[in-house]
Design a protein around this motif. Structure first.
Motif, PDB file in Angstrom:
ATOM      1  N   ARG A   1      39.595  41.571  46.489  1.00  0.00           N
ATOM      2  CA  ARG A   1      40.597  41.278  45.463  1.00  0.00           C
ATOM      3  C   ARG A   1      41.105  39.844  45.585  1.00  0.00           C
ATOM      4  N   ARG A   2      41.273  39.377  46.814  1.00  0.00           N
ATOM      5  CA  ARG A   2      41.752  38.012  47.021  1.00  0.00           C
ATOM      6  C   ARG A   2      40.799  37.009  46.388  1.00  0.00           C
ATOM      7  N   SER A   3      39.504  37.279  46.513  1.00  0.00           N
ATOM      8  CA  SER A   3      38.520  36.401  45.900  1.00  0.00           C
ATOM      9  C   SER A   3      38.580  36.478  44.386  1.00  0.00           C
ATOM     10  N   LEU A   4      38.739  37.701  43.865  1.00  0.00           N
ATOM     11  CA  LEU A   4      38.783  37.882  42.417  1.00  0.00           C
ATOM     12  C   LEU A   4      39.992  37.201  41.789  1.00  0.00           C
ATOM     13  N   ARG A   5      41.111  37.181  42.502  1.00  0.00           N
ATOM     14  CA  ARG A   5      42.346  36.659  41.944  1.00  0.00           C
ATOM     15  C   ARG A   5      42.557  35.176  42.209  1.00  0.00           C
TER      16      ARG A   5
ATOM     17  N   HIS B   1      40.989  44.304  37.152  1.00  0.00           N
ATOM     18  CA  HIS B   1      40.645  45.715  37.334  1.00  0.00           C
ATOM     19  C   HIS B   1      39.179  45.973  36.999  1.00  0.00           C
ATOM     20  N   ASP B   2      38.702  45.350  35.907  1.00  0.00           N
ATOM     21  CA  ASP B   2      37.292  45.518  35.550  1.00  0.00           C
ATOM     22  C   ASP B   2      36.395  44.917  36.623  1.00  0.00           C
ATOM     23  N   ARG B   3      36.728  43.725  37.064  1.00  0.00           N
ATOM     24  CA  ARG B   3      35.869  43.043  38.035  1.00  0.00           C
ATOM     25  C   ARG B   3      35.855  43.749  39.382  1.00  0.00           C
ATOM     26  N   GLU B   4      36.999  44.289  39.807  1.00  0.00           N
ATOM     27  CA  GLU B   4      37.010  44.897  41.135  1.00  0.00           C
ATOM     28  C   GLU B   4      36.213  46.198  41.163  1.00  0.00           C
ATOM     29  N   VAL B   5      36.275  46.996  40.087  1.00  0.00           N
ATOM     30  CA  VAL B   5      35.491  48.234  40.103  1.00  0.00           C
ATOM     31  C   VAL B   5      34.003  47.917  39.977  1.00  0.00           C
ATOM     32  N   LEU B   6      33.642  46.885  39.206  1.00  0.00           N
ATOM     33  CA  LEU B   6      32.239  46.470  39.129  1.00  0.00           C
ATOM     34  C   LEU B   6      31.764  45.902  40.470  1.00  0.00           C
ATOM     35  N   LEU B   7      32.641  45.155  41.116  1.00  0.00           N
ATOM     36  CA  LEU B   7      32.292  44.597  42.429  1.00  0.00           C
ATOM     37  C   LEU B   7      31.991  45.701  43.428  1.00  0.00           C
TER      38      LEU B   7
ATOM     39  N   ALA C   1      39.517  53.549  47.760  1.00  0.00           N
ATOM     40  CA  ALA C   1      39.946  52.164  47.917  1.00  0.00           C
ATOM     41  C   ALA C   1      40.871  51.724  46.795  1.00  0.00           C
ATOM     42  N   LEU C   2      40.621  52.205  45.582  1.00  0.00           N
ATOM     43  CA  LEU C   2      41.433  51.811  44.426  1.00  0.00           C
ATOM     44  C   LEU C   2      42.667  52.686  44.251  1.00  0.00           C
ATOM     45  N   GLY C   3      42.757  53.759  45.035  1.00  0.00           N
ATOM     46  CA  GLY C   3      43.896  54.663  44.910  1.00  0.00           C
ATOM     47  C   GLY C   3      43.856  55.482  43.633  1.00  0.00           C
ATOM     48  N   LEU C   4      42.639  55.826  43.193  1.00  0.00           N
ATOM     49  CA  LEU C   4      42.448  56.582  41.955  1.00  0.00           C
ATOM     50  C   LEU C   4      41.740  57.892  42.242  1.00  0.00           C
ATOM     51  N   THR C   5      41.783  58.812  41.282  1.00  0.00           N
ATOM     52  CA  THR C   5      40.970  60.009  41.387  1.00  0.00           C
ATOM     53  C   THR C   5      39.523  59.650  41.063  1.00  0.00           C
ATOM     54  N   ARG C   6      38.616  60.545  41.406  1.00  0.00           N
ATOM     55  CA  ARG C   6      37.190  60.281  41.104  1.00  0.00           C
ATOM     56  C   ARG C   6      36.978  60.145  39.603  1.00  0.00           C
ATOM     57  N   SER C   7      37.619  61.000  38.810  1.00  0.00           N
ATOM     58  CA  SER C   7      37.431  60.934  37.358  1.00  0.00           C
ATOM     59  C   SER C   7      38.024  59.651  36.775  1.00  0.00           C
ATOM     60  N   ALA C   8      39.175  59.229  37.300  1.00  0.00           N
ATOM     61  CA  ALA C   8      39.791  57.984  36.812  1.00  0.00           C
ATOM     62  C   ALA C   8      38.923  56.780  37.171  1.00  0.00           C
ATOM     63  N   THR C   9      38.296  56.831  38.348  1.00  0.00           N
ATOM     64  CA  THR C   9      37.405  55.744  38.748  1.00  0.00           C
ATOM     65  C   THR C   9      36.190  55.683  37.831  1.00  0.00           C
ATOM     66  N   LYS C  10      35.617  56.836  37.489  1.00  0.00           N
ATOM     67  CA  LYS C  10      34.473  56.861  36.584  1.00  0.00           C
ATOM     68  C   LYS C  10      34.846  56.311  35.214  1.00  0.00           C
ATOM     69  N   SER C  11      36.055  56.647  34.747  1.00  0.00           N
ATOM     70  CA  SER C  11      36.511  56.142  33.446  1.00  0.00           C
ATOM     71  C   SER C  11      36.680  54.625  33.485  1.00  0.00           C
ATOM     72  N   ARG C  12      37.285  54.134  34.581  1.00  0.00           N
ATOM     73  CA  ARG C  12      37.489  52.689  34.700  1.00  0.00           C
ATOM     74  C   ARG C  12      36.153  51.965  34.771  1.00  0.00           C
ATOM     75  N   LEU C  13      35.205  52.532  35.506  1.00  0.00           N
ATOM     76  CA  LEU C  13      33.885  51.914  35.617  1.00  0.00           C
ATOM     77  C   LEU C  13      33.185  51.899  34.264  1.00  0.00           C
ATOM     78  N   HIS C  14      33.302  52.992  33.518  1.00  0.00           N
ATOM     79  CA  HIS C  14      32.682  53.065  32.186  1.00  0.00           C
ATOM     80  C   HIS C  14      33.257  51.978  31.282  1.00  0.00           C
ATOM     81  N   ARG C  15      34.589  51.816  31.298  1.00  0.00           N
ATOM     82  CA  ARG C  15      35.225  50.788  30.465  1.00  0.00           C
ATOM     83  C   ARG C  15      34.814  49.390  30.912  1.00  0.00           C
TER      84      ARG C  15
ATOM     85  N   LEU D   1      31.886  44.471  29.956  1.00  0.00           N
ATOM     86  CA  LEU D   1      30.926  43.471  30.394  1.00  0.00           C
ATOM     87  C   LEU D   1      29.818  43.307  29.366  1.00  0.00           C
ATOM     88  N   ARG D   2      29.328  44.413  28.797  1.00  0.00           N
ATOM     89  CA  ARG D   2      28.293  44.308  27.763  1.00  0.00           C
ATOM     90  C   ARG D   2      28.798  43.515  26.562  1.00  0.00           C
TER      91      ARG D   2
END
Length: 202
Positions: free
Chosen positions: A96-100, A137-143, A158-172, A177-178
């Protein structure tokens, strides 16, 4: 690729009474716990962090936390899983430090931004430029998922999210990115090979 770990092998042989004594403030027992934990902590950090420098920083910080906060551990049996969580959290903090980091801020010699990592992985400046337009948020989940190749469970923890919330964030994030790639000017030459399919659902 990081995988779910049942516990570092070296620590699994450490008697619980030694860990318990260290929790109670026995300095000799604490030194033994730290000596036993160090190689496993470094191994975990190398498997989770994006660079050798980050892995070294994450390992050192984890060992400091172990020294200072072992007494707060509820049970001796939880030591291994506790260390896994700390290492993961420290690797994410460094990513995150690198991303920010602001683009104008000088980086230490040899340090790479997340965009540099993408470029090194893909050989595609078009992709790196698109990544730089995304939110943190987009970059860290992609990273974590697409560069460091963390599992869904590790990323969620690591992100402090549920598995389903992580999948949703990754999908977004992959969708964004596309879209960003579609708005980037195409390179004239040389032609760049197509990158991986970010729409895949892991």
């Amino acid at each position: 690729m990081p995988t779910a770990e049942t516990g570092p092998s070296a620590l699994s042989t450490l008697p619980h009474d030694v860990v318990e004594a260290a929790r109670q403030g026995d300095s000799g027992a604490l030194a033994r716990v730290i000596a036993c934990a160090e190689p496993e902590v470094r191994r975990m950090a190398r498997s989770r962090c994006r660079s050798r420098e980050d892995a070294e920083d994450a390992a050192q910080e984890t060992l400091i936390i172990l020294y200072r906060r072992l007494g707060a551990l509820r049970t001796a049996a939880a030591l291994s899983s506790w260390l896994v969580r700390i290492v993961g959290r420290e690797c994410l903090r460094l990513a995150r430090r690198s991303l920010r980091r602001a683009p104008a801020e000088p980086r230490p010699a040899g340090a790479r931004s997340s965009e540099d990592v993408w470029f090194a992985q893909s050989g595609d400046p078009h992709l790196a430029a698109a990544l730089s337009t995304l939110t943190v948020h987009d970059r860290e989940v992609l990273l974590l998922r697409d560069i460091l190749d963390w599992s869904g469970d590790d990323t969620a923890a690591a992100l402090g999210l549920t598995r389903s919330a992580t999948k949703s964030r990754l999908h977004r994030a992959r969708r964004n990115l596309r879209r960003a790639l579609a708005t980037q000017p195409e390179p004239v030459s040389p032609p760049i090979a197509e990158t991986g399919d970010f729409s895949r659902n892991r």
